[in-house]
Design an enzyme around this catalytic site. Structure first.
Site, mmCIF file in Angstrom:
data_model
loop_
_atom_site.group_PDB
_atom_site.id
_atom_site.type_symbol
_atom_site.label_atom_id
_atom_site.label_comp_id
_atom_site.label_asym_id
_atom_site.label_seq_id
_atom_site.Cartn_x
_atom_site.Cartn_y
_atom_site.Cartn_z
ATOM 1 N N GLU A 57 82.802 20.363 -24.305
ATOM 2 C CA GLU A 57 83.440 21.582 -23.804
ATOM 3 C C GLU A 57 82.654 22.163 -22.619
ATOM 4 O O GLU A 57 81.429 22.316 -22.684
ATOM 5 C CB GLU A 57 83.509 22.601 -24.936
ATOM 6 N N LYS A 123 92.339 25.860 -23.462
ATOM 7 C CA LYS A 123 91.981 26.283 -24.819
ATOM 8 C C LYS A 123 92.829 27.484 -25.240
ATOM 9 O O LYS A 123 93.001 28.440 -24.484
ATOM 10 C CB LYS A 123 90.494 26.650 -24.852
ATOM 11 N N TYR A 129 83.161 36.263 -31.451
ATOM 12 C CA TYR A 129 82.316 36.720 -32.559
ATOM 13 C C TYR A 129 80.972 36.017 -32.441
ATOM 14 O O TYR A 129 80.831 35.030 -31.714
ATOM 15 C CB TYR A 129 82.962 36.390 -33.902
ATOM 16 N N CYS A 159 87.336 22.899 -29.246
ATOM 17 C CA CYS A 159 86.478 23.637 -30.183
ATOM 18 C C CYS A 159 87.261 24.529 -31.163
ATOM 19 O O CYS A 159 87.815 24.038 -32.126
ATOM 20 C CB CYS A 159 85.438 24.449 -29.407
ATOM 21 N N LYS A 191 75.527 23.775 -40.553
ATOM 22 C CA LYS A 191 76.687 23.723 -39.663
ATOM 23 C C LYS A 191 77.351 22.345 -39.683
ATOM 24 O O LYS A 191 78.583 22.248 -39.677
ATOM 25 C CB LYS A 191 76.251 24.076 -38.241
ATOM 26 N N GLY A 299 48.376 32.087 -28.502
ATOM 27 C CA GLY A 299 47.248 32.761 -29.120
ATOM 28 C C GLY A 299 47.098 32.236 -30.538
ATOM 29 O O GLY A 299 47.880 32.593 -31.422
ATOM 30 N N LEU A 300 46.119 31.393 -30.751
ATOM 31 C CA LEU A 300 45.932 30.745 -32.050
ATOM 32 C C LEU A 300 45.011 31.612 -32.897
ATOM 33 O O LEU A 300 43.838 31.797 -32.574
ATOM 34 C CB LEU A 300 45.331 29.356 -31.846
ATOM 35 N N SER A 301 45.556 32.139 -33.982
ATOM 36 C CA SER A 301 44.829 33.129 -34.776
ATOM 37 C C SER A 301 44.149 32.556 -36.008
ATOM 38 O O SER A 301 43.326 33.233 -36.623
ATOM 39 C CB SER A 301 45.794 34.225 -35.222
ATOM 40 N N GLY A 302 44.506 31.334 -36.383
ATOM 41 C CA GLY A 302 44.053 30.812 -37.669
ATOM 42 C C GLY A 302 45.033 31.106 -38.787
ATOM 43 O O GLY A 302 44.811 30.717 -39.935
ATOM 44 N N LYS A 523 62.183 47.883 -30.733
ATOM 45 C CA LYS A 523 61.190 46.828 -30.510
ATOM 46 C C LYS A 523 61.876 45.488 -30.268
ATOM 47 O O LYS A 523 61.532 44.750 -29.337
ATOM 48 C CB LYS A 523 60.259 46.694 -31.725
#
Length: 554
Positions: A57, A123, A129, A159, A191, A299-302, A523
């Site tokens: 499509e 189509k 939605y 589709c 799906k 940023g690898l924090s553990g 946020k």
């Protein structure tokens, strides 16, 4: 690009029609390059004996093109691209494209053969939605389209048309022998099972074989997972393409019986964790690749979120394009330092330790006169997170790498994150992954190799932001199994306060969580995009006003 090995490069008998399903990635807006890719695939399919090649499509412009469809130059670009395909002979091309004329703009399929456009289909059902807003751009088609070729009558759908009862019923009534459906169906969990169930139902209802072609690849926050199929009139799947990879799948229809040849070897069935993991890998890979970034910064924090993000980044891009930075402060545990270093070494990525003590103290010193001896609170904790954000964004500016944030859906839902801190970045790999699913995916990834890529201690120890002494996530949040249960009902299933309580959850906890979700909308509006895997992802699929009193009023 692979091809189905069940279809040798031989000329099929004259009483058959061979379809090539061009399950491929067509980049949004790159009309000229998309047309050239169609040319290459059409010639390849013709050389392999195909009579008809079907593209997804809107493949000519890519899906979803969004407001590119409103550009005045759209019509001219499309006509030029279709004209460039006019010299391809001896194969029918069914091309998804935006059709513009004096009647409007349509989501269409063109039938191209030997230099001529034999027809087109518009189509009829325009989804409006979830992630779809086609009524903003397209006018609705009104007519069925069928065409005859080599002794069979082929009906076209696009589709959403196939998910409705009417269009395929009308094609059957008008004499269709087979239905070809062009799709750009984004991935979400389960799906493919739903597609198969729908195709089985439609084919059985009308005793019609169906060719179902789907797009593949990542586009912004969406991933298209392929899984194209040829379905027999009795509802059984004759051919199925692999998921998440480009493939030219050939299937041959016997004209007299309207039956497809059998696929010798079906693709592997993916577990739920496997398909989610692959979706996250493809989503990140294509976003980084097509955006032109040279690599990614993490940023690898553990902790487990950054650990899983690092794995996905390495699997998507290769270790040489992934840069990990550990930014310890006085509350960072020795365990976190050890585990972050161990994982970076295990995955062979560039790893740097950049302490933020001086940066945090500098900001605190600057703010001290303004805070006027106010007692410390989460403000000071957030300064740590924001100092890390400054470091990562500075490295991004300097070296051209994309910063990956590591927040999960649970944290984003309740606002357990810091604006301009751990939310600073360009792409959030786990944005649509609840925390409990993060653990499942981490364990899944570890099972793929003899030596785990994520240290076991990262998975088993209590999660913590490490912004104050002995901090644990559960100091501020309920257990993640409880939290995710409530969030799934409230966000994914749109249940209200009383309905969630009726499911067995504590009323006070439900009220607290709902309030946190609603208060954190501002946020999330500022958060980076991330790959959609669920039925209801944050972003274009879930749009709520920042200021409202809905929950308070019931």
């Amino acid at each position: 690009m692979s091809k189905d090995t069940d279809n040798p490069n031989l000329t099929p008998p004259p009483n058959t029609v061979t379809f090539a399903l061009a399950q491929s990635h067509f980049l949004v807006g790159d009309i000229t390059a998309n047309a050239e890719k169609m040319r290459t695939l059409a010639l390849q399919a013709r050389d392999q004996g195909a009579d008809v090649i079907v593209f997804p499509e809107l493949a000519l412009i890519g899906y979803p093109p969004q407001d590119l469809l409103l550009r005045p130059s759209l019509s001219g670009r499309v006509k030029s691209a279709l004209s460039a395909l006019s010299d391809i002979e001896d194969i029918v091309m069914i091309v998804g494209y935006p059709h513009v004329d004096h009647h409007g703009t349509f989501n269409s399929a063109a039938i191209l053969h030997n230099g001529h456009q034999k027809g087109f289909y518009h189509k009829q059902f325009l989804p409006n939605y979830g992630v779809f807003d086609e009524r903003r751009y397209f006018d609705r088609g009104r007519n069925q389209v069928l065409f005859d070729y080599k002794g069979i009558t082929i009906g076209l759908l696009i589709c959403e048309d196939l998910w409705e009862k009417g269009p395929i019923a009308e094609l059957k009534k008008q004499g269709a022998d087979i239905v070809v459906s062009l799709n750009a169906s984004p991935f979400e969990m389960e799906k493919q099972d739903n597609r198969k169930a729908m195709l089985t139902k439609r084919s059985r209802e009308h005793n019609l074989p169906i060719v179902y072609i789907n797009a593949v690849g990542g586009q912004d926050d969406l991933v298209f997972d392929g899984g194209s199929m040829a379905v027999q009139a009795d509802g059984t799947v004759a051919h199925e393409a692999s998921r998440f990879v480009e493939q030219l799948l050939l299937t041959t229809l016997e004209v007299g019986s309207s039956k497809f040849d059998a696929q010798a070897k079906a693709p592997l069935t993916l577990s739920r964790e496997s398909e989610i993991y692959q979706a996250l890998v493809v989503g990140l890979r294509d976003y980084v690749y097509h955006s032109g970034f040279s690599g990614v910064l993490i940023g690898l924090s553990g902790g487990i979120d950054s650990a899983l993000t690092l794995c996905i980044a390495v699997d998507a891009l290769g270790a040489d394009k992934v840069y990990a930075v550990m930014m310890p402060y006085e509350y960072t545990s020795k365990i976190s330092l050890e585990d972050a270093q161990a994982q970076a070494r295990r995955l062979n990525v560039s790893y740097t330790v950049c302490p933020i003590f001086d940066a945090v103290e500098g900001i605190r010193h600057t703010l001290a006169p303004l805070f006027n001896q106010s007692p410390a609170d989460t403000t000071e904790e957030n300064i740590q997170a924001r100092a890390r954000g400054v470091v990562l964004m500075a490295l991004s500016n300097k070296f051209g790498h994309l910063v990956l944030t590591t927040g999960n859906k649970s944290e984003l839902a309740v606002g357990y994150s810091t604006l301009y801190g751990d939310m600073a970045g360009g792409f959030d790999v786990l944005k649509d992954v609840y925390k409990s699913k993060v653990y499942d995916l981490a364990n899944y990834r570890n099972r793929l190799e003899d030596t785990p890529v994520i240290p076991e201690r990262v998975i088993t120890r209590p999660p913590s932001a490490e912004l104050r002494p002995d901090q644990k996530d559960q100091d501020s949040l309920p257990d993640y199994d409880v939290l995710d249960g409530i969030l799934t009902l409230y966000i994914d299933e749109d249940m209200g306060y009383q309905d969630i309580i009726d499911k067995g959850f504590d009323a006070n906890i439900v009220a607290k969580i709902i309030k946190m979700v609603d208060n954190s909308e501002y946020k999330r509006r500022q958060a980076p995009i991330g790959t959609k895997i669920s039925h209801k992802a944050f972003g274009r699929e879930r749009r709520y006003p920042l200021v409202n009193k809905w929950s308070i009023n019931g």
